[in-house]
Write a protein that holds these residues in place. Sequence first.
Motif, PDB file in Angstrom:
ATOM      1  N   GLY A 121       0.797  -1.215   0.000  1.00  0.00           N
ATOM      2  CA  GLY A 121       0.000   0.000   0.000  1.00  0.00           C
ATOM      3  C   GLY A 121       0.827   1.260   0.000  1.00  0.00           C
ATOM      4  N   PRO A 122       0.223   2.430  -0.215  1.00  0.00           N
ATOM      5  CA  PRO A 122      -1.164   2.605  -0.633  1.00  0.00           C
ATOM      6  C   PRO A 122      -1.393   2.105  -2.061  1.00  0.00           C
ATOM      7  CG  PRO A 122      -0.224   4.666   0.195  1.00  0.00           C
ATOM      8  CD  PRO A 122       0.890   3.712   0.034  1.00  0.00           C
ATOM      9  N   LEU A 123      -2.520   1.437  -2.257  1.00  0.00           N
ATOM     10  CA  LEU A 123      -2.829   0.862  -3.561  1.00  0.00           C
ATOM     11  C   LEU A 123      -3.850   1.714  -4.303  1.00  0.00           C
ATOM     12  CD1 LEU A 123      -3.284  -2.838  -2.419  1.00  0.00           C
ATOM     13  CD2 LEU A 123      -1.398  -1.988  -3.803  1.00  0.00           C
ATOM     14  N   VAL A 124      -3.661   1.801  -5.629  1.00  0.00           N
ATOM     15  CA  VAL A 124      -4.637   2.485  -6.475  1.00  0.00           C
ATOM     16  C   VAL A 124      -4.956   1.553  -7.629  1.00  0.00           C
ATOM     17  CG1 VAL A 124      -5.065   4.465  -7.962  1.00  0.00           C
ATOM     18  CG2 VAL A 124      -3.756   4.770  -5.863  1.00  0.00           C
ATOM     19  N   ALA A 162       0.780  13.158 -10.523  1.00  0.00           N
ATOM     20  CA  ALA A 162       0.772  13.826 -11.824  1.00  0.00           C
ATOM     21  C   ALA A 162       1.040  12.822 -12.938  1.00  0.00           C
ATOM     22  CB  ALA A 162       1.816  14.930 -11.838  1.00  0.00           C
ATOM     23  N   GLU A 163       1.995  11.935 -12.693  1.00  0.00           N
ATOM     24  CA  GLU A 163       2.362  10.955 -13.710  1.00  0.00           C
ATOM     25  C   GLU A 163       1.236   9.949 -13.948  1.00  0.00           C
ATOM     26  OE1 GLU A 163       6.028   9.096 -12.719  1.00  0.00           O
ATOM     27  OE2 GLU A 163       6.255   8.136 -14.684  1.00  0.00           O
ATOM     28  N   VAL A 164       0.597   9.563 -12.862  1.00  0.00           N
ATOM     29  CA  VAL A 164      -0.506   8.607 -12.982  1.00  0.00           C
ATOM     30  C   VAL A 164      -1.614   9.177 -13.869  1.00  0.00           C
ATOM     31  CG1 VAL A 164      -2.386   7.492 -11.699  1.00  0.00           C
ATOM     32  CG2 VAL A 164      -0.053   7.400 -10.813  1.00  0.00           C
ATOM     33  N   TYR A 193      -1.673   0.030  -9.145  1.00  0.00           N
ATOM     34  CA  TYR A 193      -0.456   0.731  -8.752  1.00  0.00           C
ATOM     35  C   TYR A 193      -0.181   0.474  -7.284  1.00  0.00           C
ATOM     36  CZ  TYR A 193      -0.584   3.443 -13.096  1.00  0.00           C
ATOM     37  OH  TYR A 193      -0.563   3.830 -14.397  1.00  0.00           O
ATOM     38  N   GLN A 194       1.094   0.291  -6.950  1.00  0.00           N
ATOM     39  CA  GLN A 194       1.430   0.042  -5.558  1.00  0.00           C
ATOM     40  C   GLN A 194       2.310   1.163  -4.991  1.00  0.00           C
ATOM     41  OE1 GLN A 194       4.091  -3.286  -4.968  1.00  0.00           O
ATOM     42  NE2 GLN A 194       4.997  -3.036  -6.991  1.00  0.00           N
ATOM     43  N   ALA A 195       2.320   1.253  -3.696  1.00  0.00           N
ATOM     44  CA  ALA A 195       3.159   2.220  -2.966  1.00  0.00           C
ATOM     45  C   ALA A 195       3.120   3.601  -3.616  1.00  0.00           C
ATOM     46  CB  ALA A 195       4.592   1.714  -2.868  1.00  0.00           C
ATOM     47  N   PRO A 220       0.422   1.999 -18.607  1.00  0.00           N
ATOM     48  CA  PRO A 220       0.511   2.384 -17.191  1.00  0.00           C
ATOM     49  C   PRO A 220       1.953   2.695 -16.768  1.00  0.00           C
ATOM     50  CG  PRO A 220      -0.635   0.290 -17.470  1.00  0.00           C
ATOM     51  CD  PRO A 220      -0.069   0.643 -18.795  1.00  0.00           C
ATOM     52  N   VAL A 221       2.064   3.440 -15.689  1.00  0.00           N
ATOM     53  CA  VAL A 221       3.393   3.800 -15.176  1.00  0.00           C
ATOM     54  C   VAL A 221       4.104   2.522 -14.697  1.00  0.00           C
ATOM     55  CG1 VAL A 221       4.647   5.303 -13.567  1.00  0.00           C
ATOM     56  CG2 VAL A 221       2.345   5.931 -14.348  1.00  0.00           C
ATOM     57  N   LYS A 222       5.138   2.145 -15.415  1.00  0.00           N
ATOM     58  CA  LYS A 222       5.830   0.856 -15.154  1.00  0.00           C
ATOM     59  C   LYS A 222       6.341   0.750 -13.715  1.00  0.00           C
ATOM     60  CE  LYS A 222       5.971  -2.455 -18.016  1.00  0.00           C
ATOM     61  NZ  LYS A 222       4.577  -2.256 -18.136  1.00  0.00           N
TER      62      LYS A 222
END
Lengths: 542, 242
Positions: free
Chosen positions: A71-74, A94-96, A85-87, A104-106
């Motif tokens: 976490g935090p998870l999205v 902004a990147e997300v 997405y993790q942590a 997705p953001v690798k």
Amino acid sequence: MTPEELRQSAEAERQKSHACKHILGVCCAAGCQSMGSDKIKDALDKQVKLKGLESEVNVKSVGCLGLCAAGPLVSLESDGKKAMYQAVKEADVAEVVEKLGKAPVKRLELSLDIPFFARQQKIILENSGVIDPERIEEYFAAGGYEALIKALTDLEPAEVIDAVSRSGLRGRGGAGFPTGLKWATVAKAAGSRKYVVCNADEGDPGAFMNRSVLESDPHRVIEGMIIAGYAVGASQGYVYVRAEYPLAIKRLKTAIKQAEGKGLLGDKILGTTFSFRLEIRLGAGAFVCGEETALLVSIEGSRGMPRPRPPFPAEAGLWGMPTLINNVETFSTVPPILRNGWEWYSAIGTEKSKGTKVFALAGQIKNTGLIEVPMGTKLRDIIFDIGGGVPDGKKFKAVQTGGPSGGCIPESKLDMSVDYESLREAGSIMGSGGMIVMNEDSSMVDVAKFFTEFCMSESCGKCVPCRTGTAQMYGLLEKIHAGEAVKADLELLKELCDLVRTTSLCGLGQTAPNPVMSTLHYFEKEYTSLLKDGPGKPAAAR
Amino acid sequence: MAATPVSTEVVTLKLNDRDVSATRGQTILEVAREQGMEIPTLCFLEGLTPWGACRLCMIELKGSPKLLPACTTKAAEGMEIVLDSDRLKKYRKMILELLFAERNHVCAVCVSNGRCELQDLAQKNGVTHVRFPYRYAKYEVDSTHDLFRLDHNRCIMCTRCVRVCHEIEGAHVWDLKGRGIETEVVADNNLPWGQSESCTRCGKCIHACPVGALVEKTTAVNEMKKRSGFLPYLTTMRENRP
């Protein structure tokens, strides 16, 4: 609200959700919230506004996504494609948002193909991490209250009980009593009033299954309870939650208000003649109040102490009236059983233990978090596959299932299937579903001492074996741990375990020796090596 | 006397291989005592609601893996019950030992010496020594009441005082505080007994107490005679009230 109105509301919600191209779900259950997920939600909201994307992006709070360790998870749903997405930090926001609709953001991505996600089967947690727990409309859209409509408009109470019986569902509070049989008993019991009580006094160290369900999907519990009320002929329900779960309480309160507002609780539910009210009662921090008779006494306003059974609550419970008492998970399983049919449910799991079970993975395990697997899954698969094994290259030593009432299961038993009977055979219990993993560095005497201290201080003080027996057990364990004990002390400890288990009044006392007895059974050497007159030299406790 | 129609259902059962009959609703303990068969008890007191806490009256029921307390288990048709197996005797002895080790029971200086139920049971059940270490915890003696005294050192938490005060006297002076081994009897909301406004000074708790915890002041060693025979009488009187 009539069934038609409910369905219209569900449809409208589904339309609304389809209209959004991207859905970002921020976990807002206790685990991620403690790591600052509400700030991330705010930051995401701001960023989406800044970029003028409000019409295509829906940022919402969701319940537990499961892998608390990361976490935090999205969660991200973009054009039907899902990602996680993790942590996530505020700096990543902004990147997300930037990458929405693109790859997705690798750096943040957590693969959904890992066994932790791929091997789970979610029934109780089907909406956890999917819907916003504070919006009843989202629960509607996910098929919520459909089971209630079906029960109230299509089924007789006896047919509801029949479906629950045939599903093979057993009590998820730990003992595994057949739920349908309990419901039938309460339905048949004579009484001018009857009650339905939900036991949400989850107190095992390392357990957070009920908490998570209440925080992530509170309407599921309410729906299960209303159906139960209809089936057994009760018009009043209580949810007994421990006060240490403020977020769960808040969400449950919100959910009850919403359900009342929609006419799903109160008089003439869904336009039928059935009425049912629900109230919350807070536990004041006593572990023993999770024991059903103590819980009922506590609801009545007295000191929470168990009383002898029989009479069982089904016959004489709250204020002497027939009372149905089930665990959060048990009630949560009822709506899907009615929605999908008992045949569907009874096809999952083993012959005697049907369905799925939620487990809270904790301790020295990589993927700390909440999982749901079919009964009969191998313990090894849960710990090494789904749980990712023991971190830092350490070796696995044992897993404590069932909390302070359970036992330690060693490596050699890991290939057993997780169901009520197998766990009992191995000297442990299913319990409410906590699993605490220990690595090679753990001292089993320490483990036994920890749980015995817990049981000692949580004993209600009513019966002699539990009140003073656990205190004497703790004293002997301390003596052994300090290297001051002799063989006779160990023998006395064993005798005490037998006494406390056999003669205590309630489940707390009867199971309090389990951690000692199971560690003695599988790891006796760790005890004897600490004895002054034991084999070899006394080893220092780690 | 006009005969009132009473629907009594009679059941037959076996106690230690002896065939006995009982009316439905009677407990195993009642049936056994009717037959003159002994089952040790401490928290039980005739006339009060059974509490099921001392676990001395545990008995074996054929076909049941669990032991059952005789004071709260109702007699049923066909039961086969063992009142005093070696296993039961061993457990009873251990429970008594645990009670002695729990608080500071020093018979030699106790006003109830020679008239104490705990002491009697220890003698009858062969408790010659205590294998568990004494806890030697510190407890208070409450002498604030002008007539009575509460010595926590001698309390065994049977709650007979709590129940007699609540159920018979109706004052509910006594209750419990704390948890587990720390549990203690308290007057009102944890007040010194002498300051209790609810205490009616009736003395029922003194006579219900099986040991030397609740006593009359001005008694010396061995002088505290307890009478609890009034309880069944009071209860019967109330139940039969027209």
